[in-house]
Design a protein around this motif. Structure first.
Motif, PDB file in Angstrom:
ATOM      1  N   PHE A   1      41.278   9.462 -32.245  1.00  0.00           N
ATOM      2  CA  PHE A   1      42.116   9.967 -31.171  1.00  0.00           C
ATOM      3  C   PHE A   1      42.516   8.807 -30.264  1.00  0.00           C
ATOM      4  O   PHE A   1      41.755   7.841 -30.100  1.00  0.00           O
ATOM      5  CB  PHE A   1      41.369  11.013 -30.329  1.00  0.00           C
ATOM      6  N   THR A   2      43.687   8.922 -29.661  1.00  0.00           N
ATOM      7  CA  THR A   2      44.151   7.937 -28.690  1.00  0.00           C
ATOM      8  C   THR A   2      44.155   8.563 -27.306  1.00  0.00           C
ATOM      9  O   THR A   2      44.754   9.630 -27.106  1.00  0.00           O
ATOM     10  CB  THR A   2      45.568   7.442 -29.030  1.00  0.00           C
TER      11      THR A   2
ATOM     12  N   ILE B   1      39.201   6.573 -29.618  1.00  0.00           N
ATOM     13  CA  ILE B   1      37.864   7.131 -29.751  1.00  0.00           C
ATOM     14  C   ILE B   1      37.788   7.856 -31.092  1.00  0.00           C
ATOM     15  O   ILE B   1      38.765   8.486 -31.525  1.00  0.00           O
ATOM     16  CB  ILE B   1      37.539   8.095 -28.573  1.00  0.00           C
ATOM     17  N   SER B   2      36.673   7.726 -31.758  1.00  0.00           N
ATOM     18  CA  SER B   2      36.525   8.349 -33.066  1.00  0.00           C
ATOM     19  C   SER B   2      36.529   9.877 -32.948  1.00  0.00           C
ATOM     20  O   SER B   2      36.299  10.437 -31.869  1.00  0.00           O
ATOM     21  CB  SER B   2      35.221   7.893 -33.728  1.00  0.00           C
ATOM     22  N   TYR B   3      36.792  10.535 -34.057  1.00  0.00           N
ATOM     23  CA  TYR B   3      36.805  12.001 -34.099  1.00  0.00           C
ATOM     24  C   TYR B   3      35.469  12.555 -33.630  1.00  0.00           C
ATOM     25  O   TYR B   3      35.411  13.435 -32.760  1.00  0.00           O
ATOM     26  CB  TYR B   3      37.105  12.444 -35.532  1.00  0.00           C
TER      27      TYR B   3
ATOM     28  N   PHE C   1      39.565  10.984 -20.941  1.00  0.00           N
ATOM     29  CA  PHE C   1      38.409  11.355 -21.748  1.00  0.00           C
ATOM     30  C   PHE C   1      38.731  12.628 -22.513  1.00  0.00           C
ATOM     31  O   PHE C   1      39.721  13.314 -22.232  1.00  0.00           O
ATOM     32  CB  PHE C   1      37.163  11.555 -20.885  1.00  0.00           C
ATOM     33  N   CYS C   2      37.907  12.936 -23.488  1.00  0.00           N
ATOM     34  CA  CYS C   2      38.127  14.109 -24.343  1.00  0.00           C
ATOM     35  C   CYS C   2      37.644  15.384 -23.659  1.00  0.00           C
ATOM     36  O   CYS C   2      36.555  15.408 -23.073  1.00  0.00           O
ATOM     37  CB  CYS C   2      37.392  13.932 -25.668  1.00  0.00           C
ATOM     38  N   VAL C   3      38.460  16.412 -23.740  1.00  0.00           N
ATOM     39  CA  VAL C   3      38.120  17.734 -23.231  1.00  0.00           C
ATOM     40  C   VAL C   3      38.430  18.739 -24.328  1.00  0.00           C
ATOM     41  O   VAL C   3      39.457  18.616 -25.018  1.00  0.00           O
ATOM     42  CB  VAL C   3      38.931  18.068 -21.955  1.00  0.00           C
TER      43      VAL C   3
END
Length: 316
Positions: free
Chosen positions: A10-11, A90-92, A175-177
């Motif tokens: 992911f970017t 960031i990796s999956y 960041f990832c949500v």
């Protein structure tokens, strides 16, 4: 057959507009993260090292600060690395781990606030029954509830999201949500289960909020009658109420922007909205409780006076 995403990276595009100032932002962020660590670890160590603080209220506060450390550790180290990296990827697996940490951190915060409200309700409204209700066994169950329930529901959420087929890799955040990952799902992907779980979680934690509101109605009604209860309320409930209001404001602000917010806002302002929940509560909470709770404040002052005494004695 279940759809499985072929996305492996992911970017995180939220950081793009800040790269021109990344050294300055890195320095400020690193300093701020050190402050977060220092404040929360200090409160935890003060409580653990003092036998007089091995009471339900202080044990719950210790759990509260530990959750602050847990949540911020899910964001700041990765963000600091992104500031020093040429590509913010960031990796999956890493993205889902980060989404799990952030989600469970927020749920755990509200769960602990609900348990703390219950503790204050018993202490002020049912003082004669407090020790029979708040036994070590019941306290242990409540602490486990405040941690395990968020972990379980966050795990279910993440597992359901991981089954979706994704058609994009760009997350417009720092960041990832989980919800942002769900929005990347292909049009034909079935997100019904995700929506059901999401609304179930919302219902659960709205119930937590209503329970806290109910306890405060009883607390205020009880404290009006007694001067001693008013003092106890000001010393122990005001910090809790301040933490609750801070938490609700930053979370609701972020949720409203996530669901209905405009993407035309400056990226830097959107970034601030997104990280409020990891910026304000982890610092405000230990400061409020450290200064307001008498035992913790006195312990801090004792440590400061002791250090000053040794510095003067040995001319340090």
């Amino acid at each position: 057959m279940t759809n499985v995403s072929v996305v492996r990276i992911f970017t995180l595009s939220g950081i793009d507009e800040t790269l021109n100032y990344r050294i300055s932002i890195f320095s400020v962020t690193l300093l701020y993260y050190c402050v977060v660590l220092f404040l929360n670890i200090s409160v935890i160590m003060i409580i653990i090292s003092d036998e007089n603080m091995l009471e339900p209220m202080y044990i719950l506060l210790c759990s509260f600060c530990m959750n602050g450390l847990y949540g911020t550790t899910g964001f700041y180290p990765k963000f600091l690395l992104d500031l020093l990296s040429s590509s913010q990827e960031i990796s999956y697996e890493g993205c889902f781990i980060q989404a799990f940490i952030i989600h469970s951190f927020l749920c755990c915060d509200l769960s602990i606030l609900a348990v703390m409200a219950y503790d204050r309700y018993l202490a002020i409204c049912r003082p004669l029954h407090y020790h029979s209700f708040m036994t070590k066994w019941r306290l242990s169950l409540l602490v486990c509830f405040s941690w395990l329930t968020p972990f379980c529901i966050s795990s279910i959420n993440i597992v359901l999201t991981s089954r979706l087929k994704l058609c994009s890799t760009y997350i417009h955040r720092l960041f990832c949500v989980n919800w942002m990952i769900v929005k990347l799902a292909c049009p034909e992907a079935d997100t019904f289960s995700n929506n059901v779980v999401t609304y179930t979680i919302i219902f659960m934690y709205v119930s937590h909020g209503l329970f806290i509101f109910w306890t405060y109605m009883h607390l205020i009604r009880t404290c009006v009658r007694s001067k001693d209860d008013k003092v106890k309320f000001m010393q122990t409930c005001v910090p809790h109420f301040t933490s609750l209001v801070t938490f609700l404001v930053v979370v609701l602000f972020d949720l409203m922007h996530m669901r209905f917010g405009s993407t035309d806002l400056p990226q830097s302002f959107q970034n601030f909205i997104h990280i409020e929940l990891l910026l304000i509560p982890p610092v405000i909470n230990p400061l409020i409780y450290g200064f307001k709770l008498t035992k913790i404040r006195n312990r801090i002052l004792d440590l400061v006076y002791t250090e000053n005494y040794f510095c003067i004695k040995f001319n340090l």
